[in-house]
Design a protein around this motif. Structure first.
Motif, short mmCIF file in Angstrom:
data_model
loop_
_atom_site.label_atom_id
_atom_site.label_comp_id
_atom_site.label_asym_id
_atom_site.label_seq_id
_atom_site.Cartn_x
_atom_site.Cartn_y
_atom_site.Cartn_z
N GLY A 183 0.80 -1.21 0.00
CA GLY A 183 0.00 0.00 0.00
C GLY A 183 0.83 1.26 0.00
N SER A 184 1.99 1.23 0.64
CA SER A 184 2.84 2.42 0.69
C SER A 184 3.68 2.60 -0.58
CB SER A 184 3.78 2.32 1.90
OG SER A 184 4.68 1.24 1.75
N GLY A 185 3.72 1.60 -1.45
CA GLY A 185 4.52 1.69 -2.66
C GLY A 185 5.94 1.22 -2.48
N ARG A 186 6.35 0.93 -1.25
CA ARG A 186 7.73 0.49 -1.02
C ARG A 186 8.00 -0.88 -1.61
NH1 ARG A 186 6.54 5.38 1.35
NH2 ARG A 186 8.31 6.18 2.53
N ALA A 187 6.99 -1.75 -1.61
CA ALA A 187 7.20 -3.10 -2.12
C ALA A 187 7.62 -3.08 -3.58
CB ALA A 187 5.93 -3.93 -1.93
N ALA A 188 6.99 -2.19 -4.36
CA ALA A 188 7.36 -2.09 -5.78
C ALA A 188 8.79 -1.64 -5.96
CB ALA A 188 6.39 -1.15 -6.49
N ILE A 189 9.23 -0.71 -5.09
CA ILE A 189 10.61 -0.23 -5.18
C ILE A 189 11.59 -1.32 -4.80
CG2 ILE A 189 12.24 1.47 -4.29
CD1 ILE A 189 9.91 3.35 -3.84
N TRP A 190 11.29 -2.02 -3.70
CA TRP A 190 12.20 -3.07 -3.26
C TRP A 190 12.24 -4.23 -4.25
CZ3 TRP A 190 9.55 -2.99 2.17
CH2 TRP A 190 9.94 -1.83 2.86
N ALA A 191 11.09 -4.55 -4.84
CA ALA A 191 11.05 -5.67 -5.80
C ALA A 191 11.90 -5.38 -7.03
CB ALA A 191 9.61 -5.96 -6.20
#
Length: 413
Positions: A183-191
């Protein structure tokens, strides 16, 4: 994700200051706990009134039952008439996980504006927004769990607070934390920093596990449909009123995911036990006296099952092969990476299924009913083997096509 992108200050002169992270995450965790809890409290009151029109006891007794059911869904265990029951109603656990996911995703979206933006994160700046939000979410959820367990501790049910907190921690780690990160968008960056093979393997693992659970549930529902008369007979022995029969069916539904995992363990080969010195597997069925539970009507008859029943053991590897093929199709990977992603994802899915199967069993009563559930170690070996080999076979089809395409292109050059 878009909230992480940098914007010129003149483009948002009237921008609203982000809401406090501490308040959002803590309230999010508390609301995630209170949602299913309030529903179960209401069901408990309805059940109290429906059983004897409220002649015995008080509404708080029904609310206490609902609270104990919520605690049991978090692994607290219960004591009923002196017998310890530790089997977890995974249906309630699934509802709690769904509530965590929804609220966690909203919390992540609300805190996406906190911390460094995408460019600064990509440059390696430390970002503690998600870990902080997860810790606060856990604190809010655990606070509700402690209060509920404390209020219910005065009863003979004797719920275990450490087990409740342990279940809360696991749900937060495997459900709320990913939801907040996404939800915070961090997962997309880390992935984006992960190799393509790892991302593909994760997709294979998720797809194989999800479809294996679906197939297990379908097989269970077919078995229940074929034994509907037996289930109705079992229920009629209790002589329930229509409202009591509805509540009894609802209570059985809470254990439907457990039964589905039992079914999957049966499909994998090792099977499961329904009491001490019992066995339910495709090779043999050994049963003893059973409690009057409609779900148990789906059990096969005692003895050696028909020969065609063993053919159902081919379903898990076939499901894994098809799932790996669908998950990897269209991904731009070399043939060796396709094989690695397929096999690795299948192995992870098999391990994850064995973990879920280990959570589905426990003590369901006194005496011989203290041993109910899949044979975890055997399920682990069979699940890893079936899912790993099946996913490897599914990935091999795509690997051969990729290899032939590469060879053809080299020949033309």
């Amino acid at each position: 994700m878009t909230s992480l992108l940098t914007r010129p200050d003149h483009a948002r002169p009237d921008a609203v200051r982000p809401r406090p992270l501490v308040l959002i995450a803590t309230l999010g965790g508390a609301m995630a706990a209170l949602g299913p809890l309030v529903v179960l409290l209401a069901i408990g009151v309805i059940g109290w009134f429906a059983t004897d029109a409220g002649v015995h006891g008080a509404p708080r007794d029904g609310m206490r039952v609902g609270a104990l059911a919520w605690l049991a869904g978090h692994g607290s265990g219960l004591t009923v008439m002196g017998a310890r029951i530790t089997i977890v109603p995974l249906g309630i656990t699934a509802v709690a996980a769904w509530s965590m996911w929804r609220l966690g995703h909203r919390v992540g979206d609300s805190v996406s504006g906190h911390g460094p933006d995408a460019d600064r994160i990509s440059d390696g700046e430390r970002d503690l927004t998600v870990p902080t939000a997860v810790a606060l979410f856990l604190a809010g959820y655990a606070m509700v769990a402690v209060v509920v367990a404390t209020l219910a501790a005065g009863t003979t049910a004797d719920p275990s607070l450490p087990r409740v907190l342990g279940g809360t921690f696991l749900l937060t780690a495997f459900v709320a934390a990913p939801a907040i990160a996404i939800g915070s968008g961090r997962a997309a960056i880390w992935a984006a920093f992960l190799p393509a093979t790892v991302r593909a393997g994760a997709a294979v693992a998720g797809t194989v596990l999800a479809r294996l659970l679906v197939v297990s549930t379908l097989v269970l529902l077919v078995a229940l449909a074929l034994s509907f008369d037996d289930a109705a007979t079992m229920t009629s022995r209790l002589h329930p009123s229509p409202s009591e029969a509805g509540l009894y069916a609802l209570a059985n539904t809470a254990y439907l995911p457990n039964a589905a995992l039992f079914t999957g363990s049966w499909l994998l080969g090792p099977g499961f036990a329904v009491g001490g010195a019992t066995l339910v597997s495709p090779a043999a069925v050994v049963l003893g006296p059973l409690p009057v539970v409609p779900l148990l009507a789906a059990l096969p008859a005692t003895g050696t099952p028909a020969g065609w029943v063993g053919g159902l053991m081919a379903l898990p590897p076939l499901v894994a092969a098809w799932s790996a093929f669908r998950a990897l199709r269209g991904r731009l990977l070399t043939w060796d990476r396709i094989l690695l992603a397929g096999c690795g994802g299948g192995l992870v899915a098999g391990f994850a299924y064995a973990v879920l199967a280990s959570l589905s069993g426990g003590a369901a009563g006194p005496g011989r009913m203290r041993f109910v559930g899949p044979f975890t170690r055997d399920v682990l070996v069979h699940a890893v083997t079936a899912c790993g080999i099946g996913a490897l076979l599914g990935a091999s089809v795509l690997a051969v096509l990729a290899w032939r395409s590469t060879r053809t292109s080299r020949t033309e050059d």
